[in-house]
Design a protein around this motif. Structure first.
Motif, PDB file in Angstrom:
ATOM      1  N   VAL A 260       0.861  -1.183   0.000  1.00 42.78           N
ATOM      2  CA  VAL A 260       0.000   0.000   0.000  1.00 42.78           C
ATOM      3  C   VAL A 260       0.898   1.235   0.000  1.00 42.78           C
ATOM      4  O   VAL A 260       2.104   1.137   0.211  1.00 42.78           O
ATOM      5  CB  VAL A 260      -0.939   0.029   1.233  1.00 42.78           C
ATOM      6  N   GLU A 261       0.294   2.409  -0.223  1.00 45.05           N
ATOM      7  CA  GLU A 261       1.044   3.660  -0.197  1.00 45.05           C
ATOM      8  C   GLU A 261       0.718   4.414   1.083  1.00 45.05           C
ATOM      9  O   GLU A 261      -0.450   4.713   1.360  1.00 45.05           O
ATOM     10  CB  GLU A 261       0.711   4.514  -1.407  1.00 45.05           C
ATOM     11  N   VAL A 262       1.746   4.724   1.871  1.00 44.55           N
ATOM     12  CA  VAL A 262       1.590   5.421   3.149  1.00 44.55           C
ATOM     13  C   VAL A 262       1.777   6.916   2.930  1.00 44.55           C
ATOM     14  O   VAL A 262       2.735   7.341   2.287  1.00 44.55           O
ATOM     15  CB  VAL A 262       2.619   4.892   4.175  1.00 44.55           C
ATOM     16  N   THR A 263       0.847   7.723   3.465  1.00 45.65           N
ATOM     17  CA  THR A 263       0.958   9.179   3.337  1.00 45.65           C
ATOM     18  C   THR A 263       1.490   9.833   4.603  1.00 45.65           C
ATOM     19  O   THR A 263       2.111  10.887   4.514  1.00 45.65           O
ATOM     20  CB  THR A 263      -0.401   9.807   2.977  1.00 45.65           C
ATOM     21  N   ALA A 264       1.253   9.238   5.784  1.00 45.47           N
ATOM     22  CA  ALA A 264       1.718   9.844   7.033  1.00 45.47           C
ATOM     23  C   ALA A 264       1.936   8.765   8.085  1.00 45.47           C
ATOM     24  O   ALA A 264       1.262   7.725   8.079  1.00 45.47           O
ATOM     25  CB  ALA A 264       0.709  10.861   7.549  1.00 45.47           C
ATOM     26  N   VAL A 265       2.883   9.028   8.985  1.00 45.51           N
ATOM     27  CA  VAL A 265       3.158   8.138  10.117  1.00 45.51           C
ATOM     28  C   VAL A 265       3.250   8.994  11.373  1.00 45.51           C
ATOM     29  O   VAL A 265       4.028   9.941  11.425  1.00 45.51           O
ATOM     30  CB  VAL A 265       4.477   7.362   9.919  1.00 45.51           C
TER      31      VAL A 265
ATOM     32  N   LYS B  26      -6.219  -0.096   1.345  1.00 46.05           N
ATOM     33  CA  LYS B  26      -6.819  -0.774   2.485  1.00 46.05           C
ATOM     34  C   LYS B  26      -5.920  -1.932   2.892  1.00 46.05           C
ATOM     35  O   LYS B  26      -5.298  -2.569   2.036  1.00 46.05           O
ATOM     36  CB  LYS B  26      -8.200  -1.286   2.079  1.00 46.05           C
ATOM     37  N   ILE B  27      -5.843  -2.221   4.187  1.00 50.11           N
ATOM     38  CA  ILE B  27      -5.107  -3.369   4.693  1.00 50.11           C
ATOM     39  C   ILE B  27      -6.131  -4.353   5.262  1.00 50.11           C
ATOM     40  O   ILE B  27      -6.946  -3.980   6.103  1.00 50.11           O
ATOM     41  CB  ILE B  27      -4.110  -2.960   5.798  1.00 50.11           C
TER      42      ILE B  27
END
Length: 94
Positions: free
Chosen positions: A48-53, A87-88
């Protein structure tokens, strides 16, 4: 630190279940992990593509054990925001 040593387990609580509706997933992560390491680990593990952590250090608490007390360990959790549409699947078939 290896990429798959960063993520310990997903945290499944009522609050994290509500956050999943907005594309935010919560994980317990290794103590020494950084935001870029967490982002890379989630992207590699779940495609998936992560935008913020966002990272939170959770302090241990005093707990009673018999007549004595002991301290639960400190741990670190990460709230990972995904790109809209990603989605995970934490539970297969649910």
């Amino acid at each position: 630190m290896q990429i798959f040593e960063v993520l310990r387990r997903p945290l499944i609580t009522e609050k994290s279940a509500r956050l999943q509706d907005n594309g935010v997933y919560v994980f317990e992560v290794a103590e020494g992990s950084t935001k870029p390491q967490i982002k890379a680990a989630v992207q590699a593990a779940f495609k998936v593509e992560v935008t913020a952590v966002n990272v939170v250090r959770v302090k241990g608490k005093m707990k009673r054990m018999g007549r004595g007390y002991h301290m639960t360990p400190d741990w670190k959790k990460a709230m990972v925001t995904l790109k809209p549409g990603d989605k995970i699947e934490l539970f297969e078939g649910v």
